[in-house]
Design an enzyme around this catalytic site. Sequence first.
Site, mmCIF file in Angstrom:
data_model
loop_
_atom_site.group_PDB
_atom_site.id
_atom_site.type_symbol
_atom_site.label_atom_id
_atom_site.label_comp_id
_atom_site.label_asym_id
_atom_site.label_seq_id
_atom_site.Cartn_x
_atom_site.Cartn_y
_atom_site.Cartn_z
ATOM 1 N N GLU A 54 9.430 -24.664 -12.768
ATOM 2 C CA GLU A 54 9.912 -24.606 -14.154
ATOM 3 C C GLU A 54 8.751 -24.632 -15.149
ATOM 4 O O GLU A 54 8.697 -23.835 -16.085
ATOM 5 C CB GLU A 54 10.841 -25.789 -14.466
ATOM 6 C CG GLU A 54 12.124 -25.840 -13.670
ATOM 7 C CD GLU A 54 13.089 -24.722 -13.990
ATOM 8 O OE1 GLU A 54 12.857 -23.981 -14.967
ATOM 9 O OE2 GLU A 54 14.067 -24.574 -13.241
ATOM 10 N N ASN A 58 7.484 -21.613 -17.560
ATOM 11 C CA ASN A 58 7.407 -21.792 -19.015
ATOM 12 C C ASN A 58 6.073 -21.299 -19.570
ATOM 13 O O ASN A 58 6.023 -20.604 -20.573
ATOM 14 C CB ASN A 58 7.575 -23.266 -19.386
ATOM 15 C CG ASN A 58 9.034 -23.661 -19.519
ATOM 16 O OD1 ASN A 58 9.918 -22.815 -19.460
ATOM 17 N ND2 ASN A 58 9.279 -24.943 -19.701
ATOM 18 N N ARG A 115 18.853 -16.212 -19.806
ATOM 19 C CA ARG A 115 18.100 -17.447 -19.588
ATOM 20 C C ARG A 115 18.951 -18.650 -19.930
ATOM 21 O O ARG A 115 19.749 -18.620 -20.850
ATOM 22 C CB ARG A 115 16.821 -17.448 -20.420
ATOM 23 C CG ARG A 115 15.701 -16.815 -19.647
ATOM 24 C CD ARG A 115 14.393 -16.953 -20.353
ATOM 25 N NE ARG A 115 13.614 -15.755 -20.109
ATOM 26 C CZ ARG A 115 12.906 -15.123 -21.025
ATOM 27 N NH1 ARG A 115 12.869 -15.574 -22.248
ATOM 28 N NH2 ARG A 115 12.245 -14.060 -20.704
#
Lengths: 176, 138
Positions: A54, A58, A115
């Site tokens: 994650e 990002n 998303r």
Amino acid sequence: MKASQKKIVVNQMKTEFRAISENERLARTLVCALLAPLDVTVDELADVRCAVSEAVTNSIVHGYGGGCADRTVYILTTLYADRSVKIVIRDRGVGIADVDAAMEPLFTTDKSGERSGMGFAIMKTFMDSVRVRSTPGLGTTVELKKTFAPLAAQETAEDVQTQTLFAEERAQEAFV
Amino acid sequence: MHTQLQDDAMRTPNVQSEYASGVLTLTVSGDIDHHCAASLRTSVDREIYYYRPKLVLLHLGDVTFMDSAGLGFFMGRYQLCKTLGCAFRLVDPPERVMRILSLSGMDRKLTVEKVYRGEKRSTGPSAAEGIKTEEERI
């Protein structure tokens, strides 16, 4: 603060790689490989794997606007003697203006509906602590921490098994 | 009808597609992350547009890893199916995938079928009608 300074470091890995999406797998695999000697549970390892994925995603997607072959993502992974890990994921991308808003579950800058906005929520659930520092224009640093369950439980189970075996042997001997 | 959809060279998730009487069954194996989701999206959407099914079943039993990119991927396919007027269901998600689904509350928005001790269980909006559709298929 003093307690964290006293922590004994048993291993450390500095990783840097190009900010391209192919490297998301590489990043989570490398961090998990470093954790292997700790003998953590399958679930704990999956937690870390997902949280690292994650954070790195990002950096690539948001920090570097979807990926940039001439930019870099940095990861510093530190293992401590008390079975804890600290993973610092850093980019020199665009940064986040409002960190608190970005960390809200379901917050997303995406308009296409592809998303979920669950990245930080997943990191928070799977790790013990998540700290984010960001300066617009300079980049973002995400610090993930987790302490793994002691091995004691596992050893106890083995001990019981061994003891049972011995007891059976003894019983057999007595019988003979 | 059985086709193997091979993605680009990066051994990213593999999709197997099977179509029979209005039901498109897609079986995904491998990792679903942000990188893999792009090619996965192309493969899956191509199949949906080609067959225009009444029901899309996305089998997840062989998924080895998934992060929040997977949630986005499911959401996008759900929206597409809704637009095309077909039902969309997730089938047999591994425990780790299920955890992320419930964390985001998506298990309540989407229909998730799971075989539990030989018994089929569904969650989500069309849980009750799920069994009906299964019977219709037979």
